[in-house]
Structures are given as C-alpha cells and as structure tokens.
Scaffold this active site. Structure first.
Site, PDB file in Angstrom:
ATOM      1  CB  SER A 369      -0.917   0.014   1.229  1.00 42.01           C
ATOM      2  OG  SER A 369      -1.667   1.214   1.269  1.00 42.01           O
ATOM      3  NE  ARG A 370       3.244   1.561  -5.657  1.00 40.76           N
ATOM      4  CZ  ARG A 370       2.455   0.872  -6.462  1.00 40.76           C
ATOM      5  NH1 ARG A 370       1.192   1.249  -6.597  1.00 40.76           N
ATOM      6  NH2 ARG A 370       2.890  -0.174  -7.127  1.00 40.76           N
TER       7      ARG A 370
END
Length: 516
Positions: A369-370
């Site tokens: 998850s950026r």
C-alpha cells in the site's frame, strides 16, 4: 461569401461545439435522421448523421440506444447499449443531442440497477433527483486533499500490513477462485455504522455469482448503504463497457455531497475484454495482446476519478477497489501491469495459499500500500512493523528449514512464532473484525503470548481473546480508535486482559520471565 465570413462561421461553430462538450448536451443542431448500414455483435455502422458528436447518445427503434464511438468521413461506428436481435440494416437512427447519463440520488441506495439506470430488483421505478453524464473529468490536483483517514476493511492482514486510506485506489488481483470478491464484500460489510456509502459494480459476472453477493450483503445489513450496478456475462459488450463509468458517476454524486464512498469494480478484466471486442469490431488497430492502444487510457480516466476532495469542496472521498484476474499468477501481463501502475498499491492473492487453506490468501510479500500507512491508525503502527518483520523472517526460514534437520533454538523460536502469526492472520469470510478486536490479537502476537499456545488451539484461543474486548475500559477503547499514539502504560490493560484470557491455553503453567 468572403474568407473572413467563412472564418467567423467556423469560429462560431467551434465555440458552440466546445460549450456543448462541456455541458454534455448537443442541443443546437437541428434534428437529423440516419440509416443503419450494417449490424455486428454489439456494434452497428450508421450513415447520414453529419453533425453527430463524439460519444453522443443515438436512439434506435424499440427504445434501443447506442453511443457514437467512431466518427469517420463516410460512416459512424456505434456501440449498442442493449441487444441487437431486432435491429436490421435500413432502420432509422435518431440523434438525442446528449451524451450517456444516469440517474443519481439517495433513492438509489439499497437498489440493484443496470448501467442505464433501470431497476433490476422488482422494487419499482427509481425517483431520481437528477441525471449526470457517465463520463466526467477527474477532480483537478489542486482540489484534492491528502489521504489521512483509514478505510477499515475488517480483515486483519490488510488493516495491519496493507492499510487502505479513504480516497485511495487499491488493486485486488489474483487467479480465478482465490477470494478476490470475498475481500471486497467483507470490506463493504465492515462499513456498517461507519458513515461510508458503498457502490458494488459487477462487470460481466455470472448471474449466480452476482445473486450470491447481493444475498450476502442483504443478510449482513449492508444493502442499507449500498448501490449495486450489474451487468451479466450475457449482456452486450457495450453495457459491460459503460458499467464502471456509470457506477463511478453515482459514487461521485455522493462524494460531492461531502460523504465518504467506497466503490468496487468486479472486475476490470471483463471490462478490458469487452472494450477489446468493441474495438476490434469497429476495426480499430489492435496492439499488445490484441488490446487497442487506448486501453490504458480507459482505465486511467476511470480510476483517476477516485480521490479525497479538499475541505472547500466538502471533504468527501471516493475509495476504489478495482479487481483484476491474473492467469497462472502472471502479474506481468498487459492489463495487470497497467492497473498496478495506475493504482496506489495492490493486494495479491496467492492460489498456493488458497489451496493450503490460508484464507484470506493474501501474499504479504507481493502486496503493498503506497498511501495507507499515512492513514493508518497509530494503534497499528507500534504493532504492525514488528509483525511484518517477524512474518518475513518466518517465511524465509520456513523454506530454508525444509532442507536441513538441525535448527538452533533461535531459529526454532522464529519459526514457531511465524506459525502463530500465520494462524492469527487467517480469518473466516463474512466475519470482519473491529479495530479493538484486531489490536488485542495483534498485541498478543507481538508480545509472544500465542507462542506457547498449541497450533491446534489457536482458533479457539483467538476467539476467547476477542471476547475480552467488551471488558476493556471505555477510555482504552476510545484511545485505540483515536488518532493519538498509545504508550506502554495505555497498552498495559490490554496486555493484562490478553494474558488472563490465554492462560488456560498455554502449554506451560506460566509465561517465560521475559514475557511477564
């Protein structure tokens, strides 16, 4: 007529075209009637509409509509939004002067509709507030705000290790039958009483699969805040193509009211295939894997509409969970790589873990998850880092241990601890967990309280531990759900309750000294 007169006429025409494109209405052109010259599967060729606009809605006999897709010098390629069984060459085509739009409003909540806005649930007509075009420009960058609020999925492995924020776009990908839809449905169910509206868009799915999803949503009370947009596998490719855009417009309407919205696209593989079919029938040049060159653009302009609006625009958010199907775990194929580059992270589901019964089959090593880490609740921060590190070490050592019989004590402890982490990250479908329930389990894991519980008793031990959440002080529960970091003193009541709950499951009579 002088050259200057021609120039003035052209400038006036272009100005009117630009205004019509902005307002999505072509109402200044006189009535025109064209003729169908040929009919293909989901696509027709039309002659005789010289002033038609790109993506303008055209009306055919029998309440059948289509969208002008190819505007060539001699003919127009039209994508049909329905069945073409009654359509023949020579039939008349009429301009509508508008683009494709869909009804929006609160009346849609709890309903099952098609991409044209027609009800599919036998509950009567929908009293919509207004209609909005399905193709809308994405929110400009300057009108967006940072993603800071978490969207809790209720799934431990995601909320702890791959967190999602409100306004984020998180891709769910994996092979067939690995539980992709189950994760999306659990996330929708977990939004109950969290002031999040949901839109579930089924694209080219089997009727039985869609019926099962709707039944699960109804049984868990999720239809009270959910809109379902459905196209089945036997629907025309045109309907499958417009479905996600129509669903996004519905979601955007609620976002612009200042609400938080979650939209699920299930799945964009079928959407890409439908667009490829339409493009090849319209004689557009094929590219990689026979997809047209603008396949990246059709998905990027769809997913770019998901965002978190600034406070000046109401502060609403639209979180997207697009689903994509891979073939033989090939995440480097054309469509998966496109969507990975467009989205802000991905949750990868492994068929190997699914076959081993590790559900949800999320492969932590390939999932990322950026954005969500910045939106994750502080209560997770203290626990998630050690958890991910311990799990990664376990996976490496587990593979290595298969080739050797002699292991030192530290390695054995790491492997045993990793087995408990994997056991705790398992979770049954349709049973999302609240934040306090997850925090209690994760704290017990990081503190090693489960390390002395036999593996066969892990499921019962976790269930017993979760029951202690109701006994925690109200102040502690409030702190867990807050945006402030919890110190050691504040974690102590949770730790004591966990030790007491797990005491009867321990293999030894008391915990080691370094754990007490």
């Amino acid at each position: 007529m002088a050259v200057s007169d021609y120039k003035g006429l052209l400038d006036s025409t272009f100005d009117r075209l630009a205004k019509a494109r902005e307002s999505h209405v072509y109402d200044f052109v006189p009535q025109e009637i064209g003729k169908v010259t040929s009919v293909s599967e989901g696509v027709v060729k039309v002659f005789g509409l010289p002033n038609v606009g790109y993506e303008e809605l055209l009306k055919f006999p029998g309440e059948l509509y289509g969208i002008a897709f190819n505007i060539d010098e001699d003919e127009i390629g039209v994508v049909l939004l329905g069945e073409d069984s009654e359509l023949n060459a020579g039939d008349e085509v009429e301009r509508t002067g508008r683009v494709m739009d869909i009804p929006v409003g609160d009346a849609l909540i709890g309903r099952v509709i098609g991409p044209l806005g027609r009800p599919l649930d036998d509950k009567g007509a929908i009293a919509h507030e207004k209609r909005l075009p399905i193709e809308r420009n994405a929110t400009p960058i300057m009108d967006r705000a940072a993603v800071t609020v978490p969207l809790q999925t209720g799934i431990k492995v995601i909320d702890a290790l791959i967190p999602i924020g409100r306004g984020q776009r998180e891709l769910i990908l994996g092979d067939r039958q690995t539980g992709k839809t189950a994760i999306a449905v659990d996330t929708i169910i977990n939004q109950k009483d969290k002031n999040v509206l949901c839109v579930y868009c089924a694209i080219g799915q089997r009727a039985s699969a869609v019926a099962r999803v709707i039944a699960n949503l109804r049984e868990n009370g999720a239809m009270d805040y959910t809109v379902v947009v459905v196209t089945e596998g036997n629907n025309s490719p045109g309907l499958q193509y417009i479905a996600p855009y129509a669903a996004t417009t519905i979601a955007e309407y609620f976002m612009e009211q200042g609400k938080d919205v979650l939209i699920v696209y299930d799945d964009l593989t079928n959407h890409a295939r439908a667009y490829r079919e339409l493009s090849l029938l319209l004689r557009r040049p094929p590219g990689r894997e026979a997809f047209p060159g603008d396949i990246f653009y059709i998905h990027s302009r769809l997913l770019e509409r998901s965002t978190h609006l600034s406070e000046e625009l109401g502060g609403g958010s639209l979180t997207a969970l697009p689903i994509i199907e891979t073939e033989a775990q090939n995440i480097s194929a054309y469509i998966p790589t496109n969507l990975i580059s467009i989205t802000d992270g991905q949750v990868y589901l492994s068929p190997k873990q699914f076959e081993l019964g590790i559900l949800p089959a999320v492969e932590v090593g390939k999932s990322v998850s950026r954005v969500g880490g910045k939106a994750q609740l502080p209560a997770y921060h203290t626990l998630a880092g050690n958890l991910k590190l311990g799990f990664s070490q376990f996976e490496e050592l587990e593979t290595f241990a298969r080739f050797g019989s002699h292991l030192d004590e530290d390695t054995k402890k790491t492997i045993e601890h990793g087995k408990r982490i994997r056991a705790c990250l398992k979770q049954n479908e349709l049973q999302p967990q609240s934040v306090p329930e997850q925090i209690v389990v994760l704290l017990a894991l990081t503190e090693g309280l489960f390390d002395f519980v036999p593996l066969e008793k892990m499921k019962v031990a976790e269930a017993t531990l979760i029951k202690t959440v109701s006994e925690l002080p109200a102040e502690t529960l409030k702190k867990i759900n807050s945006d402030s970091v919890m110190d050691t003193a504040e974690l102590q009541p949770i730790l004591e309750a966990a030790k007491k709950a797990l005491a009867s499951f321990l293999e030894t009579s008391e915990l080691p000294k370094d754990q007490t």
